[in-house]
Design an enzyme around this catalytic site. Structure first.
Site, PDB file in Angstrom:
ATOM      1  N   SER A 144       0.830   3.261 -11.892  1.00 53.27           N
ATOM      2  CA  SER A 144       0.287   4.001 -10.753  1.00 53.27           C
ATOM      3  C   SER A 144       1.434   4.712 -10.058  1.00 53.27           C
ATOM      4  O   SER A 144       2.607   4.337 -10.226  1.00 53.27           O
ATOM      5  CB  SER A 144      -0.392   3.009  -9.798  1.00 53.27           C
ATOM      6  OG  SER A 144      -0.650   3.599  -8.540  1.00 53.27           O
ATOM      7  N   TYR A 157      -1.486  -4.320  -4.383  1.00 53.94           N
ATOM      8  CA  TYR A 157      -1.626  -3.396  -5.511  1.00 53.94           C
ATOM      9  C   TYR A 157      -0.271  -2.770  -5.853  1.00 53.94           C
ATOM     10  O   TYR A 157       0.124  -2.714  -7.030  1.00 53.94           O
ATOM     11  CB  TYR A 157      -2.639  -2.322  -5.145  1.00 53.94           C
ATOM     12  CG  TYR A 157      -2.913  -1.302  -6.221  1.00 53.94           C
ATOM     13  CD1 TYR A 157      -3.769  -1.598  -7.279  1.00 53.94           C
ATOM     14  CD2 TYR A 157      -2.357  -0.028  -6.176  1.00 53.94           C
ATOM     15  CE1 TYR A 157      -4.047  -0.669  -8.267  1.00 53.94           C
ATOM     16  CE2 TYR A 157      -2.624   0.912  -7.156  1.00 53.94           C
ATOM     17  CZ  TYR A 157      -3.467   0.589  -8.190  1.00 53.94           C
ATOM     18  OH  TYR A 157      -3.736   1.519  -9.166  1.00 53.94           O
TER      19      TYR A 157
END
Length: 260
Positions: A144, A157
């Site tokens: 990500s 996350y």
């Protein structure tokens, strides 16, 4: 283009039942790969398999939780028994909990780490063993932009995805000698059903993404297919431990699009 031909290859993709995972799976299938899709839910797996087979792709599915090592090991053994050696693993399964760090429960923090990082380690270890023995294999971890940048309300996350970047590099270091390439894809902001409510003109976040992205738009799911095919194919045989950010240029600049 033989370099990108995946005919005869079998790819396992975790969590590829919708959205970006499905777009990458479809890209691999179009290049000739047979698909094995995993999901923690039979209800999400069955419609996805129906979609793949309706397109004429070879697709099979297994239901298990990637964080459950025993269940994962049992299912991986079954995959190899029923479909032969696995050539490609795409670690796509993941979750996110958007909670401020001061408000996040430790249990929730651990859950995100478990799915987004530990689950990747489990699947990579299980399938990587055969790849190392055969001296051939491709592993793609879905990282990500949060592997590089922080952001409000995603501490768990971002911690998981930052760790995933380093897990990618370490597995590449350990397994490169055995002709196993371990790389990552870092998606930017994409037009999916999850982002649809905020992808309207005038919405602050939509305007922010458009102004922040040199390409001047959100990504389309199919924009990920090329990177997935490249990292699964012979074309990337000397590419190892790298993260390819498919983000329209966001990480390349602190500026904004210009028509000057």
């Amino acid at each position: 283009m033989d370099l990108f031909n995946l005919n005869g290859k079998t790819a396992v993709l975790t969590g590829a039942t919708h959205g970006l995972g499905m777009a990458m799976a479809e890209g691999l299938a179009k290049a000739g790969a047979a698909l094995i899709i995993t999901s923690s839910s039979k209800n999400s797996l069955e419609p996805a398999l129906d979609y793949y087979t309706s397109k004429g792709y070879k697709a099979h599915g297994y239901v298990f939780d990637v964080t459950d090592e025993a269940a994962a090991a049992q299912n991986v053994a079954l995959m190899e028994e029923e479909h032969g050696p696995i050539d490609i693993l795409v670690n796509n399964a993941g979750i996110i909990k958007r909670v401020k760090a001061l408000d996040m429960e430790v249990e929730d923090f651990r859950k995100v780490i478990d799915v987004d990082l530990v689950g990747v380690f489990i699947m990579s270890k299980l399938l990587g063993k055969g790849m190392v023995q055969r001296r051939c294999g491709k592993i793609i971890n879905i990282c990500s932009m949060m592997s590089e940048l922080g952001r409000d309300n995603v501490s768990a996350y971002a911690s998981a995805k930052g760790g995933l970047k380093m897990l990618t590099k370490n597995l590449a270091t350990e397994w490169g000698l055995y002709n196993v390439q371990v790389n990552g894809i870092g998606p930017g902001y994409f037009a999916t059903s999850q982002t649809e409510p905020i992808r309207v003109d005038g919405h602050p976040f939509n305007d922010f993404i458009i102004s922040r992205t040199p390409a001047g738009r959100w990504g389309n799911p199919e924009d990920l297919a090329g990177a997935a095919v490249f990292l699964s194919s012979k074309a990337s045989d000397f590419v190892n431990g790298q993260i390819i950010y498919v983000d329209g240029g966001i990480l390349a600049t602190i500026g904004k699009p210009s028509d000057e």
